[in-house]
Motif scaffolding. Sequence first.
Motif, mmCIF file in Angstrom:
data_model
loop_
_atom_site.group_PDB
_atom_site.id
_atom_site.type_symbol
_atom_site.label_atom_id
_atom_site.label_comp_id
_atom_site.label_asym_id
_atom_site.label_seq_id
_atom_site.Cartn_x
_atom_site.Cartn_y
_atom_site.Cartn_z
ATOM 1 N N LEU A 74 0.830 -1.204 0.000
ATOM 2 C CA LEU A 74 0.000 0.000 0.000
ATOM 3 C C LEU A 74 0.867 1.257 0.000
ATOM 4 N N LYS A 75 1.950 1.236 0.758
ATOM 5 C CA LYS A 75 2.863 2.393 0.793
ATOM 6 C C LYS A 75 3.454 2.646 -0.587
ATOM 7 N N ASP A 76 3.860 1.587 -1.272
ATOM 8 C CA ASP A 76 4.422 1.730 -2.606
ATOM 9 C C ASP A 76 3.380 2.256 -3.591
ATOM 10 N N ALA A 77 2.133 1.778 -3.480
ATOM 11 C CA ALA A 77 1.065 2.243 -4.366
ATOM 12 C C ALA A 77 0.754 3.714 -4.132
ATOM 13 N N VAL A 78 0.769 4.151 -2.880
ATOM 14 C CA VAL A 78 0.523 5.564 -2.571
ATOM 15 C C VAL A 78 1.643 6.434 -3.138
ATOM 16 N N GLN A 79 2.892 6.002 -2.986
ATOM 17 C CA GLN A 79 4.026 6.782 -3.476
ATOM 18 C C GLN A 79 4.000 6.956 -4.987
ATOM 19 N N HIS A 80 3.466 5.956 -5.705
ATOM 20 C CA HIS A 80 3.455 6.010 -7.163
ATOM 21 C C HIS A 80 2.055 6.278 -7.717
ATOM 22 N N LEU A 90 11.627 6.284 -12.775
ATOM 23 C CA LEU A 90 10.429 6.586 -11.994
ATOM 24 C C LEU A 90 9.171 6.441 -12.834
ATOM 25 N N SER A 91 9.243 6.857 -14.102
ATOM 26 C CA SER A 91 8.053 6.823 -14.950
ATOM 27 C C SER A 91 7.586 5.415 -15.262
ATOM 28 N N ILE A 113 2.021 6.280 -11.910
ATOM 29 C CA ILE A 113 0.863 6.248 -12.795
ATOM 30 C C ILE A 113 0.690 7.568 -13.539
ATOM 31 N N LYS A 114 0.954 8.703 -12.893
ATOM 32 C CA LYS A 114 0.781 9.988 -13.574
ATOM 33 C C LYS A 114 1.809 10.150 -14.680
ATOM 34 N N ALA A 115 3.052 9.785 -14.410
ATOM 35 C CA ALA A 115 4.091 9.878 -15.438
ATOM 36 C C ALA A 115 3.739 9.019 -16.645
ATOM 37 N N ASN A 116 3.222 7.823 -16.401
ATOM 38 C CA ASN A 116 2.834 6.945 -17.508
ATOM 39 C C ASN A 116 1.651 7.511 -18.286
ATOM 40 N N LEU A 117 0.682 8.103 -17.591
ATOM 41 C CA LEU A 117 -0.477 8.667 -18.277
ATOM 42 C C LEU A 117 -0.074 9.859 -19.135
ATOM 43 N N ILE A 118 0.851 10.679 -18.652
ATOM 44 C CA ILE A 118 1.322 11.823 -19.440
ATOM 45 C C ILE A 118 2.006 11.337 -20.719
ATOM 46 N N LYS A 119 2.850 10.314 -20.596
ATOM 47 C CA LYS A 119 3.518 9.761 -21.771
ATOM 48 C C LYS A 119 2.501 9.162 -22.744
ATOM 49 N N LEU A 120 1.474 8.511 -22.205
ATOM 50 C CA LEU A 120 0.456 7.909 -23.061
ATOM 51 C C LEU A 120 -0.330 8.975 -23.814
ATOM 52 N N ILE A 121 -0.682 10.068 -23.135
ATOM 53 C CA ILE A 121 -1.425 11.152 -23.789
ATOM 54 C C ILE A 121 -0.588 11.777 -24.906
ATOM 55 N N GLN A 122 0.696 11.990 -24.665
ATOM 56 C CA GLN A 122 1.573 12.555 -25.691
ATOM 57 C C GLN A 122 1.640 11.648 -26.915
ATOM 58 N N LEU A 123 1.729 10.357 -26.683
ATOM 59 C CA LEU A 123 1.792 9.417 -27.798
ATOM 60 C C LEU A 123 0.470 9.361 -28.560
ATOM 61 N N LEU A 124 -0.646 9.390 -27.841
ATOM 62 C CA LEU A 124 -1.957 9.329 -28.503
ATOM 63 C C LEU A 124 -2.256 10.610 -29.268
ATOM 64 N N ASN A 125 -1.836 11.753 -28.741
ATOM 65 C CA ASN A 125 -2.060 13.019 -29.460
ATOM 66 C C ASN A 125 -1.272 13.083 -30.758
ATOM 67 N N ALA A 126 -0.135 12.407 -30.797
ATOM 68 C CA ALA A 126 0.690 12.401 -32.006
ATOM 69 C C ALA A 126 0.334 11.259 -32.953
ATOM 70 N N TRP A 127 -0.684 10.490 -32.589
ATOM 71 C CA TRP A 127 -1.018 9.320 -33.391
ATOM 72 C C TRP A 127 -1.685 9.741 -34.699
ATOM 73 N N PRO A 128 -1.179 9.290 -35.862
ATOM 74 C CA PRO A 128 -1.804 9.665 -37.141
ATOM 75 C C PRO A 128 -3.080 8.883 -37.365
ATOM 76 N N ASN A 129 -3.883 9.360 -38.272
ATOM 77 C CA ASN A 129 -5.117 8.675 -38.625
ATOM 78 C C ASN A 129 -4.768 7.467 -39.475
ATOM 79 N N SER A 130 -4.877 6.294 -38.888
ATOM 80 C CA SER A 130 -4.451 5.082 -39.587
ATOM 81 C C SER A 130 -5.349 4.769 -40.780
#
Length: 438
Positions: free
Chosen positions: A165-171, A221-222, A226-243
Amino acid sequence: MEIPSLPTHVTTATRETALIIDKLQTGQPLQVKIVDQLANKHDVIIHLGNQLIAVKTNIPVTVGQTINVIVDRTPTELILNVKQPPQANQQIPLSLRHLLPKQTPVSDFHQPLGEVLAGINKQTVQSALTQSKELALQLLQLRRLANNIIHTLPKQKNITTAAGLKDAVQHSGVFLEPTLQKMLLDNKAALKNHSDNATTRHQLPLEHLATKALNQQSTELSRVDIKANLIKLIQLLNAWPNSTASQQKAQPQRLTQEAAPSSSVKPTVMTQQASAAQLFDQQIKALLNKTEGALSKITLNQLASSNIDNSTGRQTWQIEIPFLNQQATESVFLKIEQEDPSRKKTNETNPQWVVSLEMNPPKLGLIKNKLTLQNHQISSHFWAEQLETRQLIDRHLNTFKEQLNRANLKTDSIQLQEGPGPIMQNNKPSESILSEKA
């Protein structure tokens, strides 16, 4: 100050104060100040004129807050309507309203992420997207990031342990920026000590070296935050071309390269590939929407955690932890409060800790728990919206008490309460961050 269930908030005095009430007139605007608030959050003391009045309320208030009200008298009680702020007639256009970020439970991004990952692994989607080197590279990045996020989510059995639980709270994302700031300061101090002891002719600036070291640590750390991963995911999805458009653009070239005898089969194959690519684009958009909502919820929790009530010295942390329960994702909301004992009127010197927990597991419904630690004794109260869940909790209260005792924690009161329980999250999960009124 009891609040009836009416379209507008109202407050009702629980006892009359004749010297004040007799002079009030219906429709008269007043200002009342919240002087004190009991632990149940419903009983408060207000300052009205020169009098202190005990009232009940079910609207969220804080000590020291001043509220504008309007007098609405009845033969038996005094009702104070909370004065509503003026509303502009113009509304934000519908198109803009849909673009406003909404907070959603942090765990809601997991299902569309799994759908995108499944789409990546389908051969039809791969054949439609890998025609372009750019698409192939972004496809690989998305697959790696999706797998990383899924595998780093805490498991249910882990968060039931103190270390897990401590590890989950920290991340959980709430402490990402302070952690990065601490990394930068530590790196600067270490590099400064190193530069003082070493003389190099072509030494890079200290800021550059510190930033380089920080980037290396933040990459590690990323992988778990969870926040670091979500930020990276949003950046990748925003740059995603229309397949779909890319796949359609590649069709004429493929038609000229293919042999004529099999041309009668190709339209069906291309239609299937285009349909798969279009479905994949829809999944990308759905994942982006849920990811942005989860990031918004984490940001709001950070804002709520940064506010210290100066009147009571109470520090609050709001944390939502997504976790894996077998193949499904659930989340638990934690609200941790610490009260400064120097601000209290009693002689107690130990701080009071209050941990509020809210979860909504499948088949059990909404469950709330408030745990208070005062003078090394624990009190715990449960609320559940479903009758079967309440009965289940009631049968295991003694087991919970025994577990606390085995952990060398003295128990004061362990009870199952009636009713909906206290409000732990001030904003509903689907609520807009911004008001839709302009």
